[in-house]
Design an enzyme around this catalytic site. Structure first.
Site, mmCIF file in Angstrom:
data_model
loop_
_atom_site.group_PDB
_atom_site.id
_atom_site.type_symbol
_atom_site.label_atom_id
_atom_site.label_comp_id
_atom_site.label_asym_id
_atom_site.label_seq_id
_atom_site.Cartn_x
_atom_site.Cartn_y
_atom_site.Cartn_z
ATOM 1 N N ASP A 13 -24.236 21.786 34.931
ATOM 2 C CA ASP A 13 -24.658 20.423 34.571
ATOM 3 C C ASP A 13 -25.955 20.009 35.255
ATOM 4 O O ASP A 13 -26.176 18.819 35.494
ATOM 5 C CB ASP A 13 -23.558 19.393 34.916
ATOM 6 C CG ASP A 13 -22.226 19.793 34.338
ATOM 7 O OD1 ASP A 13 -22.206 20.245 33.199
ATOM 8 O OD2 ASP A 13 -21.205 19.673 35.057
ATOM 9 N N LYS A 16 -30.130 22.047 32.447
ATOM 10 C CA LYS A 16 -30.825 23.228 31.911
ATOM 11 C C LYS A 16 -31.252 23.004 30.465
ATOM 12 O O LYS A 16 -32.307 23.444 30.040
ATOM 13 C CB LYS A 16 -29.904 24.464 31.967
ATOM 14 C CG LYS A 16 -29.522 24.868 33.363
ATOM 15 C CD LYS A 16 -28.486 25.983 33.355
ATOM 16 C CE LYS A 16 -27.115 25.579 32.881
ATOM 17 N NZ LYS A 16 -26.386 24.629 33.728
ATOM 18 N N ASN A 38 -17.723 26.227 26.899
ATOM 19 C CA ASN A 38 -17.436 25.467 28.135
ATOM 20 C C ASN A 38 -18.681 24.689 28.563
ATOM 21 O O ASN A 38 -18.596 23.705 29.289
ATOM 22 C CB ASN A 38 -16.963 26.386 29.279
ATOM 23 C CG ASN A 38 -17.774 27.668 29.425
ATOM 24 O OD1 ASN A 38 -18.638 27.957 28.613
ATOM 25 N ND2 ASN A 38 -17.466 28.431 30.449
ATOM 26 N N GLY A 40 -22.095 22.332 27.887
ATOM 27 C CA GLY A 40 -22.432 21.226 26.986
ATOM 28 C C GLY A 40 -23.859 20.798 27.218
ATOM 29 O O GLY A 40 -24.254 20.559 28.358
ATOM 30 N N HIS A 41 -24.645 20.766 26.154
ATOM 31 C CA HIS A 41 -26.034 20.331 26.276
ATOM 32 C C HIS A 41 -26.189 19.008 25.581
ATOM 33 O O HIS A 41 -25.872 18.883 24.411
ATOM 34 C CB HIS A 41 -26.977 21.309 25.577
ATOM 35 C CG HIS A 41 -27.058 22.614 26.259
ATOM 36 N ND1 HIS A 41 -27.217 23.790 25.602
ATOM 37 C CD2 HIS A 41 -27.001 22.915 27.563
ATOM 38 C CE1 HIS A 41 -27.253 24.773 26.483
ATOM 39 N NE2 HIS A 41 -27.118 24.260 27.681
ATOM 40 N N GLN A 224 -23.584 27.108 32.815
ATOM 41 C CA GLN A 224 -22.915 26.862 34.110
ATOM 42 C C GLN A 224 -23.945 26.985 35.250
ATOM 43 O O GLN A 224 -25.108 26.709 35.027
ATOM 44 C CB GLN A 224 -21.719 27.809 34.315
ATOM 45 C CG GLN A 224 -20.552 27.527 33.375
ATOM 46 C CD GLN A 224 -20.659 28.214 32.037
ATOM 47 O OE1 GLN A 224 -20.951 29.385 31.955
ATOM 48 N NE2 GLN A 224 -20.423 27.492 30.965
ATOM 49 N N ARG A 305 -17.554 13.563 37.048
ATOM 50 C CA ARG A 305 -17.989 14.648 37.933
ATOM 51 C C ARG A 305 -17.917 14.173 39.374
ATOM 52 O O ARG A 305 -18.187 13.006 39.656
ATOM 53 C CB ARG A 305 -19.429 15.051 37.599
ATOM 54 C CG ARG A 305 -19.556 15.646 36.214
ATOM 55 C CD ARG A 305 -20.998 16.025 35.898
ATOM 56 N NE ARG A 305 -21.110 16.512 34.535
ATOM 57 C CZ ARG A 305 -22.124 16.228 33.710
ATOM 58 N NH1 ARG A 305 -23.124 15.465 34.120
ATOM 59 N NH2 ARG A 305 -22.134 16.705 32.490
ATOM 60 N N LEU A 332 -34.230 12.941 39.549
ATOM 61 C CA LEU A 332 -34.744 12.361 40.788
ATOM 62 C C LEU A 332 -34.600 10.840 40.744
ATOM 63 O O LEU A 332 -34.344 10.196 41.767
ATOM 64 C CB LEU A 332 -36.221 12.754 40.965
ATOM 65 C CG LEU A 332 -36.871 12.325 42.271
ATOM 66 C CD1 LEU A 332 -36.194 12.984 43.475
ATOM 67 C CD2 LEU A 332 -38.373 12.670 42.291
ATOM 68 N N VAL A 414 -37.267 12.859 35.423
ATOM 69 C CA VAL A 414 -36.919 11.500 35.873
ATOM 70 C C VAL A 414 -36.181 10.716 34.785
ATOM 71 O O VAL A 414 -36.161 9.495 34.787
ATOM 72 C CB VAL A 414 -38.189 10.731 36.333
ATOM 73 C CG1 VAL A 414 -38.719 11.287 37.645
ATOM 74 C CG2 VAL A 414 -39.282 10.764 35.261
#
Ligand code: IMP
Length: 434
Positions: A13, A16, A38, A40-41, A224, A305, A332, A414
């Site tokens: 997460d 990527k 598994n 997720g984008h 992952q 999370r 950030l 950002v």
């Protein structure tokens, strides 16, 4: 640089998908190389959010080829749904644009049933998998009992493979008190999917090698993160595949000398979903604040999370395991208003300093992070597009990471959109280091 690998350096997460979407502009082909649904984008298409699990984020660039590699485990139903959803949103998906490896293993409904049954049987000791059947599918692959995309397209082989596998599946399902499955039901649920996916199935390894021979740029997209790697992560709280960069060679089928660069993606802080040690976790209102500000809820499962400070012991280790050539720091902006900001720079275990995560899971759950404190920053970072406009404290944070890790930061993100990105150096324009 021609051939770049993008990998997660934490517990997944990291963002990527966004980085791949940005770098895809400079690539000719984008290849997803491991994992399955598994992952997720979160993609933004025409201002609308869309989540994909299997199709590489490069799909939003109409002129690029996208591939799902031989080692990705593919749930055929999920893939058909993704193709349809993207088509409905006006994204071009034809066999010219998307190719799915004939060697890819299929995640079957019984893999998902077994994943859920095992997790539930583990009770409080569960791993917290995504319940997408990834582990059981990869177990079958290693046991040479798997069913591959090419089998799906050959009814004789499919029948033979299922006949060999299903008795064992049913024994296991009965053991866990689940309904057993019948071969004819499995076959009939697969036949329509075979018709739909057939035109997309091909030899991804060969297609990638051809691109490389022609001097084209190939971008490899990992799923992952390094700390979830089955060999190098926080075992047993890991996924069932190698998530680190070097794995791309055997998993896709080309030689290691052809990798020119490895970009590691890290959030400006750390998150983890599922169970397992997380040394820099914040179980107070600061963790809550990161979760809220960062929208830290799983793209695949919706689970909240766990959030915490950046963990450089883990990141330094990930840099070494992957051979990172540069970093992309995401989110950030989420640290805005948190003061002071802490960075975990190492671990202490029984008064001993450790530079990287211990392999022993009990030791890892006992380590105490060693922190450094930095002044926080204020301001609307989401509006910033160039380095010089970042608050000086935010610049200091990024520069400090570069120093501590001895790695350049190429990109700072950002916000979720493509535009909310500060590109300090395009990784495709870096010279390959010898
Ligand atoms: P599995 O990959 O579904 O077997 O789950 C194993 C572990 O990896 C669990 O802790 C999951 O939460 C974690 N995991 C798997 N995929 C992802 C991902 O894409 N992002 C974050 N965690 C993941």
């Amino acid at each position: 640089m021609s051939n770049l690998v993008v990998v997660g350096t934490q517990w997944g997460d990291e963002g990527k998908g966004k980085l791949v979407d940005i770098l895809a502009e400079f690539a000719d082909m984008v290849v997803r190389f491991q994992g399955g649904a598994n992952a997720g984008h979160t993609l933004i298409v025409d201002g609308e959010q869309l989540i994909t699990h299997l199709i590489p984020s490069g799909i939003l660039h109409p002129t690029k080829r996208c591939a799902i590699g031989p080692a990705v485990v593919v749930n055929p139903e999920t893939l058909v749904e993704e193709i349809e959803t993207l088509k409905q949103r006006g994204v071009k998906i034809t066999p010219d644009v998307l190719i799915v490896s004939h060697r890819a293993h299929l995640v079957m409904p019984y893999h998902r049933a077994l994943d859920a049954a095992r997790e539930s049987a583990k009770g409080s000791k569960k791993i917290g998998t995504t319940l997408r059947g990834i582990g059981p599918c990869l177990e079958d692959k290693a046991a040479r009992m798997g069913i591959r995309m090419s089998d799906l397209l050959d009814s004789e082989v499919l029948a033979e493979r299922l006949a060999a596998k299903l008795p064992e599946v049913n024994t296991l399902l009965s053991h866990y008190g689940q309904d057993t499955v019948k071969e004819k039901d499995v076959v009939s649920s697969l036949s329509e999917l075979a018709n739909r996916l057939g035109p997309f199935v091909g030899d991804v390894g060969e297609a990638v090698r051809q691109q490389m021979e022609r001097g084209k740029n190939v971008l490899f997209e990992g799923a992952q993160g390094t700390m979830l790697d089955i060999d190098h992560g926080t075992y047993p709280f890991v996924t069932s595949s190698n998530t680190s960069a070097g794995a791309v060679c055997p998993l896709v089928g080309f030689g290691p000398h052809l990798i020119d660069g490895v970009v590691g993606v890290s959030k400006a802080y750390t998150t983890r979903v599922g169970a397992g040690p997380f040394p820099t976790e914040l179980q107070d209102e600061r963790g809550e604040k990161l979760r809220e500000a960062g929208g830290e809820f799983g793209a695949t499962t919706g689970r909240p999370r766990r959030c915490g400070w950046l963990d450089l012991a883990a990141l330094r280790y990930a840099a070494a395991v992957n051979g990172l050539t540069s970093l992309c720091i995401t989110k950030l902006d989420v640290l805005e208003g948190i003061n002071p900001i802490r960075i975990g720079v190492g671990y202490r275990l029984d008064k001993k300093e450790l530079a990287s995560p211990p392999a022993n899971i009990r030791e890892l759950s006992r380590v105490e992070p060693v922190y450094e404190e930095l002044e926080g920053f204020e301001g609307d970072l989401g509006e910033v597009r160039v380095w010089d406009d970042l608050p000086v404290q935010a610049q200091r944070y990024v520069k400090h990471l570069e120093q501590l890790l001895n790695l350049p930061v190429d990109i700072v993100s950002v916000g979720a959109g493509r535009a909310e990105t500060i590109m300090l150096q395009n990784p495709y324009r870096r010279e390959k280091s010898s």
